[in-house]
Design a protein around this motif. Structure first.
Motif, PDB file in Angstrom:
ATOM      1  N   THR A   1     -47.706  22.947 -33.292  1.00 42.78           N
ATOM      2  CA  THR A   1     -49.040  23.440 -32.946  1.00 42.78           C
ATOM      3  C   THR A   1     -49.788  22.476 -32.031  1.00 42.78           C
ATOM      4  N   THR A   2     -49.269  21.271 -31.847  1.00 37.80           N
ATOM      5  CA  THR A   2     -49.895  20.322 -30.938  1.00 37.80           C
ATOM      6  C   THR A   2     -48.977  19.996 -29.767  1.00 37.80           C
ATOM      7  N   SER A   3     -47.883  20.693 -29.671  1.00 34.86           N
ATOM      8  CA  SER A   3     -46.890  20.444 -28.638  1.00 34.86           C
ATOM      9  C   SER A   3     -47.438  20.712 -27.243  1.00 34.86           C
ATOM     10  N   LEU A   4     -46.912  19.987 -26.275  1.00 33.18           N
ATOM     11  CA  LEU A   4     -47.266  20.219 -24.885  1.00 33.18           C
ATOM     12  C   LEU A   4     -46.201  21.066 -24.184  1.00 33.18           C
ATOM     13  N   ALA A   5     -45.246  21.605 -24.930  1.00 35.33           N
ATOM     14  CA  ALA A   5     -44.216  22.453 -24.354  1.00 35.33           C
ATOM     15  C   ALA A   5     -44.867  23.703 -23.759  1.00 35.33           C
ATOM     16  N   PRO A   6     -44.372  24.180 -22.596  1.00 34.93           N
ATOM     17  CA  PRO A   6     -44.976  25.349 -21.981  1.00 34.93           C
ATOM     18  C   PRO A   6     -44.710  26.646 -22.746  1.00 34.93           C
ATOM     19  N   VAL A   7     -43.591  26.695 -23.480  1.00 34.76           N
ATOM     20  CA  VAL A   7     -43.245  27.878 -24.265  1.00 34.76           C
ATOM     21  C   VAL A   7     -42.718  27.422 -25.616  1.00 34.76           C
ATOM     22  N   ILE A   8     -43.248  28.030 -26.683  1.00 29.14           N
ATOM     23  CA  ILE A   8     -42.771  27.718 -28.030  1.00 29.14           C
ATOM     24  C   ILE A   8     -42.255  29.015 -28.635  1.00 29.14           C
ATOM     25  N   ALA A   9     -41.036  28.981 -29.169  1.00 33.70           N
ATOM     26  CA  ALA A   9     -40.442  30.151 -29.814  1.00 33.70           C
ATOM     27  C   ALA A   9     -40.457  29.954 -31.318  1.00 33.70           C
ATOM     28  N   VAL A  10     -40.995  30.931 -32.030  1.00 26.36           N
ATOM     29  CA  VAL A  10     -40.982  30.919 -33.489  1.00 26.36           C
ATOM     30  C   VAL A  10     -40.036  32.025 -33.937  1.00 26.36           C
ATOM     31  N   ILE A  11     -39.024  31.636 -34.695  1.00 23.14           N
ATOM     32  CA  ILE A  11     -38.008  32.569 -35.176  1.00 23.14           C
ATOM     33  C   ILE A  11     -38.160  32.683 -36.683  1.00 23.14           C
ATOM     34  N   PHE A  12     -38.214  33.915 -37.196  1.00 28.29           N
ATOM     35  CA  PHE A  12     -38.438  34.106 -38.630  1.00 28.29           C
ATOM     36  C   PHE A  12     -37.837  35.433 -39.077  1.00 28.29           C
ATOM     37  N   GLY A  13     -37.836  35.655 -40.381  1.00 29.65           N
ATOM     38  CA  GLY A  13     -37.354  36.915 -40.938  1.00 29.65           C
ATOM     39  C   GLY A  13     -35.854  37.102 -40.800  1.00 29.65           C
ATOM     40  N   GLN A  14     -35.096  36.009 -40.838  1.00 28.28           N
ATOM     41  CA  GLN A  14     -33.656  36.106 -40.654  1.00 28.28           C
ATOM     42  C   GLN A  14     -32.990  36.826 -41.814  1.00 28.28           C
ATOM     43  N   ALA A  15     -32.013  37.677 -41.465  1.00 26.14           N
ATOM     44  CA  ALA A  15     -31.190  38.356 -42.464  1.00 26.14           C
ATOM     45  C   ALA A  15     -29.781  38.458 -41.908  1.00 26.14           C
ATOM     46  N   GLY A  16     -28.800  38.304 -42.780  1.00 24.50           N
ATOM     47  CA  GLY A  16     -27.412  38.386 -42.342  1.00 24.50           C
ATOM     48  C   GLY A  16     -26.785  37.008 -42.289  1.00 24.50           C
ATOM     49  N   LEU A  17     -25.553  36.971 -41.832  1.00 27.99           N
ATOM     50  CA  LEU A  17     -24.808  35.719 -41.753  1.00 27.99           C
ATOM     51  C   LEU A  17     -23.938  35.733 -40.518  1.00 27.99           C
ATOM     52  N   GLN A  18     -24.080  34.707 -39.720  1.00 27.55           N
ATOM     53  CA  GLN A  18     -23.237  34.531 -38.548  1.00 27.55           C
ATOM     54  C   GLN A  18     -22.901  33.058 -38.478  1.00 27.55           C
ATOM     55  N   ILE A  19     -21.626  32.745 -38.439  1.00 26.78           N
ATOM     56  CA  ILE A  19     -21.209  31.358 -38.406  1.00 26.78           C
ATOM     57  C   ILE A  19     -20.347  31.115 -37.193  1.00 26.78           C
ATOM     58  N   GLY A  20     -20.319  29.864 -36.756  1.00 34.10           N
ATOM     59  CA  GLY A  20     -19.465  29.494 -35.654  1.00 34.10           C
ATOM     60  C   GLY A  20     -20.163  28.575 -34.679  1.00 34.10           C
ATOM     61  N   ALA A  21     -19.432  28.255 -33.619  1.00 32.63           N
ATOM     62  CA  ALA A  21     -19.935  27.419 -32.548  1.00 32.63           C
ATOM     63  C   ALA A  21     -19.732  28.200 -31.254  1.00 32.63           C
ATOM     64  N   THR A  22     -20.816  28.426 -30.522  1.00 39.03           N
ATOM     65  CA  THR A  22     -20.730  29.269 -29.339  1.00 39.03           C
ATOM     66  C   THR A  22     -21.534  28.706 -28.178  1.00 39.03           C
ATOM     67  N   LEU A  23     -21.264  29.231 -27.014  1.00 36.65           N
ATOM     68  CA  LEU A  23     -22.109  29.064 -25.849  1.00 36.65           C
ATOM     69  C   LEU A  23     -22.792  30.403 -25.654  1.00 36.65           C
ATOM     70  N   GLU A  24     -24.088  30.383 -25.423  1.00 36.18           N
ATOM     71  CA  GLU A  24     -24.761  31.669 -25.293  1.00 36.18           C
ATOM     72  C   GLU A  24     -25.837  31.628 -24.233  1.00 36.18           C
ATOM     73  N   GLY A  25     -26.189  32.812 -23.776  1.00 31.76           N
ATOM     74  CA  GLY A  25     -27.256  32.980 -22.811  1.00 31.76           C
ATOM     75  C   GLY A  25     -28.198  34.065 -23.298  1.00 31.76           C
TER      76      GLY A  25
END
Length: 184
Positions: A152-176
């Motif tokens: 809430t005090t960050s100087l980042a130009p964009v802050i993403a808040v992720i919530f309400g997660q459901a399910g399961l996904q595991i692994g190591a990936t590269l993503e876009g």
């Protein structure tokens, strides 16, 4: 890189799994998206009260009520939402994700991008397809906890808040990730 029959089959299975999940934002109408955005914001504010201050400090918010991801080797994700400026919807967007690597499973979640500067908001709105990158600070609150003070005090130009997660996904990936303006 050559695409083997096995990789192609796995990719088609992941795509089918993603389509079968359905992200609940199936109604393409603007009123449906707006109603889901309102419900998502109400849930976020109730579960994470610190986000109210974050919203008050932001110049705009991109709200994705439900993003569905699935993968088995190759994966993807999709969701629809709205850009709110001054509490009003100004545009509608979709988010598309692609990933590859060692992964299996599926998940759904909500996320909100808070644009903390006018420049960040205008860059997002002017781009034909905004790719999320290193200029975004992520805050993933755990159930029952408040957001850390630095978000809430960050100087980042964009802050993403992720919530309400459901399910399961595991692994190591590269993503876009790419956000695209849509007409619902």
């Amino acid at each position: 890189m050559t695409v083997t029959r096995r990789t192609l089959t796995l990719g088609l299975c992941a795509t089918s799994l993603l389509a079968a999940c359905g992200n609940g934002v199936g109604g393409r109408g603007a009123s449906t998206i707006d109603a889901r955005v309102d419900a998502t914001l109400s849930q976020m504010y109730a579960d994470y009260p610190g986000t109210r201050d974050l919203a008050a400090k932001s110049t705009g918010m991109l709200v994705m009520p439900l993003v569905t991801e699935a993968g088995f080797g190759i994966g993807g994700g999709f969701g629809r939402g709205a850009l709110r400026v001054g509490g009003a919807t100004v545009d509608y967007y979709s988010v598309a994700k692609a990933s590859g690597g060692l992964q299996i499973g599926g998940k759904q979640y909500s996320h909100v991008l808070f644009f903390m500067t006018e420049d960040a908001l205008q860059t997002f709105r002017r781009s034909p397809g905004y790719a999320a990158g290193a200029n975004i600070e992520y805050a993933i609150p755990e159930r029952g906890e408040t957001l850390a003070a630095e978000t809430t005090t960050s100087l980042a130009p964009v802050i993403a808040v992720i919530f309400g997660q459901a399910g399961l996904q595991i692994g190591a990936t590269l993503e876009g990730v790419k956000y695209t303006r849509i007409i619902p």
